[in-house]
Write a protein that holds these residues in place. Structure first.
Motif, short mmCIF file in Angstrom:
data_model
loop_
_atom_site.label_atom_id
_atom_site.label_comp_id
_atom_site.label_asym_id
_atom_site.label_seq_id
_atom_site.Cartn_x
_atom_site.Cartn_y
_atom_site.Cartn_z
N UNK A 71 -1.00 -0.59 -9.28
CA UNK A 71 0.46 -0.48 -9.26
C UNK A 71 1.04 -0.98 -7.94
N UNK A 72 0.46 -0.52 -6.83
CA UNK A 72 0.91 -0.98 -5.51
C UNK A 72 0.71 -2.49 -5.37
N UNK A 73 -0.45 -2.97 -5.80
CA UNK A 73 -0.75 -4.40 -5.68
C UNK A 73 0.18 -5.28 -6.50
N UNK A 74 0.46 -4.88 -7.74
CA UNK A 74 1.35 -5.67 -8.57
C UNK A 74 2.80 -5.60 -8.09
N UNK A 75 3.19 -4.47 -7.53
CA UNK A 75 4.54 -4.38 -6.95
C UNK A 75 4.66 -5.33 -5.76
N UNK A 76 3.65 -5.32 -4.89
CA UNK A 76 3.65 -6.23 -3.73
C UNK A 76 3.61 -7.69 -4.20
N UNK A 77 2.84 -7.95 -5.22
CA UNK A 77 2.74 -9.30 -5.78
C UNK A 77 4.11 -9.79 -6.24
N UNK A 78 4.85 -8.93 -6.94
CA UNK A 78 6.17 -9.32 -7.44
C UNK A 78 7.12 -9.66 -6.29
N UNK A 79 6.98 -8.96 -5.17
CA UNK A 79 7.79 -9.26 -4.00
C UNK A 79 7.36 -10.60 -3.40
N UNK A 80 6.06 -10.82 -3.31
CA UNK A 80 5.53 -12.04 -2.67
C UNK A 80 5.85 -13.32 -3.44
N UNK A 81 5.95 -13.25 -4.75
CA UNK A 81 6.23 -14.47 -5.51
C UNK A 81 7.72 -14.74 -5.66
N UNK A 82 8.55 -13.84 -5.18
CA UNK A 82 10.00 -14.02 -5.30
C UNK A 82 10.49 -15.33 -4.67
N UNK A 112 13.14 -9.37 -11.14
CA UNK A 112 12.09 -9.17 -10.14
C UNK A 112 12.04 -7.74 -9.60
N UNK A 113 13.18 -7.13 -9.21
CA UNK A 113 13.10 -5.72 -8.78
C UNK A 113 12.64 -4.79 -9.91
N UNK A 114 12.96 -5.14 -11.14
CA UNK A 114 12.51 -4.33 -12.27
C UNK A 114 10.99 -4.41 -12.39
N UNK A 115 10.42 -5.59 -12.14
CA UNK A 115 8.96 -5.72 -12.18
C UNK A 115 8.30 -4.90 -11.08
N UNK A 116 8.94 -4.83 -9.91
CA UNK A 116 8.41 -4.00 -8.83
C UNK A 116 8.40 -2.54 -9.29
#
Length: 133
Positions: A71-82, A112-116
């Protein structure tokens, strides 16, 4: 539906989405290169690594022991690909021969924030906005 039922559904759907998108990144990395920001070194390798990260994140969501980390990793991923999503929108880059208009890009950027949140919810990190009873 209970909080845990909703979380399970969110987890399964998100795992399917990230598993599929990860596969696409690995199968066709060239398709993602045009939206890669210029500051990213080794863009093809980064696209391949993002595919691996998506697949591992999807698997991790399904394994109770790894769920929070995923969960933490995918949230960070969504921020990084923005930044790639911003470049895609701002420069009107064609992917697969198609230029997507703002009718696509605005909802995509707003998602994108929803994906986070979704990753944090699916990973059991947050229950917001659901109240625990």
């Amino acid at each position: 539906m209970t909080l845990e039922g909703g979380r399970t559904a969110a987890r399964l759907v998100l795992a399917i989405i990230y598993g599929f998108v990860g596969y696409v990144h690995l199968r066709s990395p060239e398709g993602f290169l045009p939206i890669m920001p210029d500051f990213v070194p080794f863009p093809r390798e980064v696209v391949l690594l993002t595919g691996v990260a998506e697949i591992f994140g999807a698997i991790g969501l399904l394994l109770p022991r790894l769920r929070r980390a995923a969960g933490w990793g995918l949230a960070a991923y969504a921020v990084c690909v923005f930044p790639a999503n911003i470049k895609h929108a701002a420069e009107g880059i064609a992917l697969g021969g198609t230029v997507m208009g703002w009718g696509y890009h605005v909802p995509r950027l707003m998602l994108q924030p929803v994906l986070v949140w979704w990753a944090l919810f699916a990973g059991g990190i947050t229950s917001w906005p659901v109240r625990r009873g």
